[in-house]
Design a protein around this motif. Sequence first.
Motif, PDB file in Angstrom:
ATOM      1  N   HIS A 152       0.830  -1.208   0.000  1.00 51.88           N
ATOM      2  CA  HIS A 152       0.000   0.000   0.000  1.00 51.88           C
ATOM      3  C   HIS A 152       0.858   1.249   0.000  1.00 51.88           C
ATOM      4  N   ASP A 158       0.972   4.947   1.985  1.00 46.25           N
ATOM      5  CA  ASP A 158       0.423   5.533   3.207  1.00 46.25           C
ATOM      6  C   ASP A 158      -0.325   6.819   2.895  1.00 46.25           C
ATOM      7  N   GLN A 162       8.655   7.793   3.171  1.00 46.62           N
ATOM      8  CA  GLN A 162       8.413   7.251   4.498  1.00 46.62           C
ATOM      9  C   GLN A 162       9.686   6.566   4.983  1.00 46.62           C
ATOM     10  N   HIS A 181       4.426  -0.632   0.127  1.00 45.28           N
ATOM     11  CA  HIS A 181       5.063  -1.463   1.154  1.00 45.28           C
ATOM     12  C   HIS A 181       4.006  -2.245   1.912  1.00 45.28           C
TER      13      HIS A 181
HETATM   14 ZN    ZN Z   1       2.160   1.790   5.623  1.00 43.47          ZN
END
Ligand code: ZN
Length: 379
Positions: free
Chosen positions: A200, A202, A213, A343
Amino acid sequence: MINKYNILKFSLEKEHIIIKWEDNHESKFHFLWLRDNCPTSFHSDSKMRKFNLLSVSKNIYPKKIDNNENNLRIHWNENDHISNYELKWLRDHCYTEINNHKYKTPYILWKSNLNKEFKLISLNHDEVINKKEKLIQWLELLHVYGITIIKNAPTKDKSAFKILNKISHHRETFFGTPFEVINIPKPNNQAYTADALTNHSDLPYFEYAPGYQFLHCLENTANGGDSTAVDGFAVADYLRKNEKEMFDILASTQVKFKDNDFTQKAIRILYSPIITLTKDNDFNDIRLNMGAMATIDVHPNKMKKFYDAYRFFTSLLHDKKFMIEFRLDAGDIFCFNNRRVLHGRSAFNPNSGNRHLQGYYIERDEIISRLNYFNNIQV
Ligand code: ZN
Ligand code: OGA
């Protein structure tokens, strides 16, 4: 020796001048563009343009042009203004040439083969902190591959700020910084359970989803909880080449994303395509998160085709051909482009040990502009 910064000849046309350079390249420079970019237009400290475009008419033209060794000098018909352009500057900003260049993507797309080349994207924490060339290498890998693992970082609370701040400031969100990725009762996010997470991006319900991220592993002794990552640009590239109709559906359908978790006095809703492209038709964003997808409300005539494309794309994002699988050790910081690399993780058994990650976000702007700075890019 031919010097491309020397002028062979120039001519004055109705709306522009034409310069023929020693390498035979011909540039067009329009009058307003030239006046706007006169070196006197810029503040010497702020480097911002202080020249007001409205202070000249749209018909401004050169009364006289001189070319001496390194300069082109223009006497304008308005305000007695004289502009002196360095020839090198003019040639380097020739928009005839810039527009003739074929766009070249900076991205190296990867598939499961990266599993075997993990060394390529792994860097040592202290080296990145202490050596400028390692910091630059890190930024380049982030930009080009969209993924790196920082090894041997300290495992103290909040200690990833140190390496993040070598780049710039972080992106704040309502999850706080860092956010604690641990299994908690009454979780307000799937990540705060011991469940598996499908690949997915974030925070897809933000108009501007975080660019990068960083997941900093402080402890990982529980059974399970292995990490996955997939290059969304590589998968989208495959789709564009092999299933163009599906690609076009994902690049044009406005999909509804949402967050309405119980800790928030806000209901976030965003419509966006799953795949977006840049002006050069390169990949811009991949935005996909089964958990944060709202109830899809595309037109009934398009729903079947949308679901076919969405499901097929999702299946590729979980295909072993494309995905990498690895385990984070304490002291690893898994850093990735959140709008490119999706991820996930496998489920873990919280009774078998401890699993604790701390998460940070930082914008793509910060990575790219820092790289521009180190590469001394002129604008
Ligand atoms: Zn995530
Ligand atoms: C997250 C997340 C993955 C993991 O916190 O956004 O996806 O490995 N975590 O726990």
